[in-house]
Design a protein around this motif. Structure first.
Motif, short mmCIF file in Angstrom:
data_model
loop_
_atom_site.label_atom_id
_atom_site.label_comp_id
_atom_site.label_asym_id
_atom_site.label_seq_id
_atom_site.Cartn_x
_atom_site.Cartn_y
_atom_site.Cartn_z
N HIS A 1 0.82 -1.21 0.00
CA HIS A 1 0.00 0.00 0.00
C HIS A 1 0.85 1.26 0.00
O HIS A 1 0.42 2.31 -0.44
CB HIS A 1 -0.96 0.01 1.19
CG HIS A 1 -0.29 0.06 2.53
ND1 HIS A 1 0.55 -0.93 2.98
CD2 HIS A 1 -0.34 0.98 3.52
CE1 HIS A 1 0.98 -0.63 4.18
NE2 HIS A 1 0.47 0.53 4.54
N ASN A 2 2.10 1.17 0.52
CA ASN A 2 3.01 2.32 0.45
C ASN A 2 4.44 1.83 0.61
O ASN A 2 4.70 0.64 0.79
CB ASN A 2 2.65 3.39 1.51
CG ASN A 2 2.89 2.93 2.94
OD1 ASN A 2 3.86 2.24 3.25
ND2 ASN A 2 2.00 3.33 3.84
N LEU A 3 5.37 2.77 0.52
CA LEU A 3 6.80 2.47 0.64
C LEU A 3 7.40 3.21 1.82
O LEU A 3 8.58 3.55 1.82
CB LEU A 3 7.52 2.86 -0.66
CG LEU A 3 7.15 2.04 -1.90
CD1 LEU A 3 7.70 2.69 -3.17
CD2 LEU A 3 7.65 0.61 -1.78
N ASN A 4 6.60 3.44 2.85
CA ASN A 4 7.10 4.12 4.04
C ASN A 4 8.00 3.18 4.84
O ASN A 4 7.87 1.96 4.79
CB ASN A 4 5.94 4.59 4.92
CG ASN A 4 5.11 5.65 4.25
OD1 ASN A 4 5.55 6.29 3.30
ND2 ASN A 4 3.89 5.85 4.73
N ARG A 5 8.88 3.78 5.62
CA ARG A 5 9.77 2.99 6.48
C ARG A 5 9.02 2.67 7.77
O ARG A 5 9.25 3.27 8.82
CB ARG A 5 11.06 3.77 6.75
CG ARG A 5 12.17 2.93 7.37
CD ARG A 5 13.47 3.71 7.43
NE ARG A 5 14.01 3.96 6.11
CZ ARG A 5 14.74 3.10 5.42
NH1 ARG A 5 15.02 1.91 5.92
NH2 ARG A 5 15.19 3.41 4.22
N GLU A 6 8.11 1.71 7.69
CA GLU A 6 7.29 1.30 8.82
C GLU A 6 7.04 -0.19 8.73
O GLU A 6 7.47 -0.87 7.78
CB GLU A 6 5.98 2.09 8.84
CG GLU A 6 5.15 1.95 7.58
CD GLU A 6 3.99 2.92 7.51
OE1 GLU A 6 4.08 4.00 8.13
OE2 GLU A 6 2.99 2.61 6.85
N GLY A 7 6.32 -0.72 9.73
CA GLY A 7 6.22 -2.16 9.95
C GLY A 7 5.95 -3.02 8.74
O GLY A 7 6.79 -3.85 8.33
N ALA A 8 4.78 -2.88 8.10
CA ALA A 8 4.40 -3.79 7.02
C ALA A 8 5.30 -3.65 5.78
O ALA A 8 5.73 -4.67 5.22
CB ALA A 8 2.93 -3.58 6.65
N PRO A 9 5.61 -2.44 5.30
CA PRO A 9 6.54 -2.35 4.16
C PRO A 9 7.93 -2.89 4.48
O PRO A 9 8.59 -3.48 3.61
CB PRO A 9 6.57 -0.85 3.85
CG PRO A 9 5.27 -0.34 4.36
CD PRO A 9 5.00 -1.13 5.60
N LEU A 10 8.40 -2.71 5.73
CA LEU A 10 9.70 -3.28 6.11
C LEU A 10 9.64 -4.81 6.10
O LEU A 10 10.61 -5.48 5.73
CB LEU A 10 10.10 -2.78 7.49
CG LEU A 10 10.60 -1.33 7.56
CD1 LEU A 10 10.76 -0.88 9.00
CD2 LEU A 10 11.91 -1.16 6.80
N PHE A 11 8.51 -5.36 6.51
CA PHE A 11 8.29 -6.81 6.42
C PHE A 11 8.47 -7.26 4.98
O PHE A 11 9.16 -8.25 4.69
CB PHE A 11 6.87 -7.11 6.93
CG PHE A 11 6.39 -8.52 6.73
CD1 PHE A 11 6.45 -9.43 7.77
CD2 PHE A 11 5.85 -8.93 5.52
CE1 PHE A 11 5.98 -10.73 7.60
CE2 PHE A 11 5.39 -10.23 5.34
CZ PHE A 11 5.45 -11.13 6.39
#
Length: 733
Positions: free
Chosen positions: A357-367
């Motif tokens: 859903h996005n490319l932010n440096r946060e939990g799910a995209p880092l996963f």
């Protein structure tokens, strides 16, 4: 003045009401460590709620309080039959328990025995509509019956909503919360209006627990008051709005109080109202299967029960019932459950296409980034990433050799029907090329459309769910039932759906026959954390952060937002200051993850009002490991988490953990084995947990040692092969 082990209190002689009933007035001041949020009297089976929290400057001076007022005065209106009665005076502790603090005898004469004409506040049309919504949602439970459900809803409705309107020379009304109100992650919407006949109001404040007040936004235009106020210029912009913290331990119904501060600094208690509420977990529930007959029977039963309880049915209810009917028709699911699944049998191809859903440096995209790294090590095939929004992780994916594409998926949320949603998916299919893909991996519920694109291209799909909420709760207010059905169908279309915890899977149980559902926990790269700890000694990190050797550092890590509950953490720290000031003063409390949002602004204003200098927000930053390495205690105050990375990180850094007991957290850090767990939103329990782990370090060290041993079960080297094996069930990678 009376003194009890926990409080000082005083009763004025009971007075006859102006139009009937008896009024008991007085004041209540809790001793240090004892905070009281409400009062009532009990006579036999009759319970009479009070108005508690009148500002008293004289009591602040007498008890040498640091603030100019103590919110300690109370007034209780009672309607009793003629004769002599024994009254029990009870106060609600901030822990959520009613305590008997005193008693008195009172002779009620014939005039006082007349019923208070305002003793039963009529249900207004909006409250009637909300009660109908609550009943219809509860009927989704298999064992629920209409009569029992409606009976319970009426029993939970406060018999009197408005306990007090602003006394003259103030005028005003509390519009929200209604008799039934919705809260989200312990945040309650507040709106109304208030003005003084001759003086401007400087600020409007509100509270439910008397622990702390919160400033509301004052100045909304109120032109409708122009004629009513005699064209007073003070009434043209006297509307107020905002959000109020609602600790979960307070029993229902809850009392909200509105205060007006004048230019001279004086405080005045205005509107006081009682309400009951539905929380974020209730809002995740969908209506039961669409049935006009069920709707009609529920509406009629609610009308009958309200009438038999003594309420007059409100004017204007017809329009509200029609509004609820329209909402019910849009949101109540139709059909008879999920259709049988049809697995995809695609042609093997080397490519892997990832959706996020996005490319932010946060939990799910880092996963997903770590997942892609493992895929790159296992396969030489091309990796493509399609994201619904740009972000800082683009560069990280590109360094892996992945092709990154950003598309606009927001038109999907504008679909009102299944056909409109499918048309938007077709438009996305023209932008996303899956011809070289042998496997599609869609990460998070927000990337559901990736599964639909995979099915259209006959590519096997793997769907990762991180959200501990239902599609109905996640997309509430964004998608009506016909469009939401397309999201729910994703769980039948996906060849595999992987959940991080069993608790998370529960929300999606009814959306598939379950044959494609799998459980695989999240992971952490333990070796990277151990390497960081070896290279960055604790003393060095504490010196870099300016933490003195003798002080304890308590951290709350995560993006500052309502769901993470930093407002609960702040209130718990304030309660610790009240109960154990020396202990609270010996520590620093940091909320690491500040951003630039409205909630951040509200939280910053609240912290300023609390005036605790060692409680502050640290902006979101890439150096979060420094805080883990320097800390003495980790706190998670979230209302909703599936498998939070921050808890795994705290375990790997061997920190004592105090956390809310929500969703997947007890599957990671088990209660009283690897962590001390408390109910979500319970400020008193969180404060008690802080006290326990700061006052006696040994239990915390034991929890930390157990957590460090257990985190090995979630090590990347141990868990990721399970995820890769799941992918290999669908494609040869």
């Amino acid at each position: 003045m009376h003194e009890t082990p926990s409080a000082f209190l005083h009763f004025d002689p009971p007075l006859p009401g102006l139009v009937g009933g008896t009024i008991l007035q007085g004041w209540l001041v809790g001793k240090p460590g004892h905070d009281y949020t409400d009062v009532r009297t009990v006579c036999g089976n009759a319970v009479f709620p009070g108005v508690h929290g009148n500002p008293r400057r004289d009591l602040a001076e007498f008890f040498k309080a640091p603030q100019p007022f103590l919110l300690a005065g109370f007034s209780i209106t009672m309607t009793l039959p003629e004769g002599r009665h024994r009254l029990r005076f009870e106060a609600l502790a901030i822990t959520g328990r009613w305590e008997e603090l005193g008693a008195l005898d009172w002779n009620v004469n014939a005039a006082e025995a007349r019923p208070d004409p305002e003793g039963l506040t009529p249900l207004n049309a909006d409250a009637f509509g909300e009660a109908l919504r609550v009943a219809l949602r509860r009927l989704a439970q298999p064992s629920a019956t209409i009569e029992e459900t409606v009976r319970d809803v009426i029993a939970e409705t406060p018999l009197r909503h408005h306990l007090q309107h602003p006394p003259r020379p103030f005028h005003g009304h509390l519009d929200q919360p209604r008799t039934w109100e919705r809260s989200l992650f312990g945040r309650l919407p507040i709106s109304g209006w208030i003005y003084h006949e001759s003086q401007p109001i400087k600020r409007v404040l509100a509270t439910v627990d008397l622990q702390a007040v919160q400033v509301l936004k004052l100045g909304r235009a109120t032109e409708f008051l122009k004629e009513r106020s005699g064209n007073s210029p003070l009434a043209t912009h006297c509307g107020y709005d905002g959000f109020l913290d609602l600790p979960s331990q307070l029993p229902l119904p809850v009392t909200v109080r509105i205060y007006a501060e004048l230019a001279d600094g004086s405080w005045h208690l205005g509107s006081v109202a009682r309400f009951t509420q539905t929380d974020h977990e209730f809002l995740k529930q969908a209506y039961g299967r669409f049935s006009p007959f069920t709707f009609w029977r529920t509406w009629r039963a609610l009308s009958r029960k309200a009438t038999s309880a003594g309420w007059h049915l409100p004017e204007g209810r017809g329009a509200v019932v029609r509004q609820v009917w329209q909402e019910y028709g849009e949101q109540a699911p139709r059909g008879h459950g999920p259709a049988p699944r049809r697995p995809v049998t695609g042609v093997p191809r080397p490519g892997i296409h990832l959706f996020t859903h996005n490319l932010n440096r946060e939990g799910a995209p880092l996963f997903l980034l770590e997942y892609a790294r493992q895929l790159r090590q296992q396969s030489a095939g091309p990796i493509t990433v399609t994201s619904g929004a740009e972000g800082r992780l683009r560069q990280d994916f590109e360094q892996l050799g992945a092709k990154v594409q950003v598309v606009d998926a927001t038109p999907l949320l504008r679909g009102r029907t299944a056909g409109q949603v499918r048309a938007q998916i077709g438009e996305l299919a023209r932008q996303v090329d899956l011809t070289g893909a042998g496997l599609v991996v869609a990460n998070t519920l927000s990337a559901w459309w990736g599964v639909h694109l995979a099915r259209a291209a006959s590519v096997p799909s793997l769907f990762y769910i991180h959200e501990s909420t239902s599609p109905n709760g996640f997309f509430r207010g964004l998608l009506p039932a016909p469009a939401l059905a397309e999201v729910e169908e994703t769980f039948r279309l996906a060849d595999r759906v992987s959940f991080l915890t069993a608790t998370t899977r529960h929300y999606y149980q009814a959306l598939s026959d379950g044959s494609n559902y799998r459980l695989n926990p999240g992971w952490i790269e333990r070796e990277a954390i151990e390497a960081f700890r070896r290279q960055h000694p604790r003393g060095m990190l504490r010196a870099e952060l300016g933490v003195a050797p003798e002080r304890r550092l308590v951290i709350n890590v995560g993006s500052v937002c309502e769901r993470k509950g930093q407002h609960v953490f702040a209130r718990a720290v304030d309660l610790l200051w009240r109960r154990a000031p020396a202990l609270a003063a010996s520590a620093d409390f940091l909320m690491v993850g500040g951003r630039n949002t409205t909630y951040d602004e509200d939280l910053a204003h609240f912290l300023a009002g609390l005036g605790r200098p060692n409680l502050r927000i640290v902006p979101e930053n890439a150096g979060v490991y420094r805080y883990y390495g320097a800390a003495d205690l980790f706190v998670c105050s979230s209302y909703e988490e599936s498998f939070p990375r921050v808890v795994l990180e705290a375990m790997a850094f061997a920190l004592p953990i105090l956390s809310t007991n929500v969703h997947g957290i007890p599957e990671m850090a088990r209660p009283d084995r690897e962590a001390l767990l408390v109910p979500p939103g319970d400020t008193a329990a969180l404060a008690e947990g802080l006290h326990r782990l700061l006052a006696a370090p040994e239990p915390g060290r034991s929890l930390a040692a157990s957590a460090l041993a257990r985190v090995g079960e979630f090590d990347l080297a141990r868990v990721l092969p399970r995820h890769l094996a799941l992918a290999r069930e669908l494609a040869p990678i």
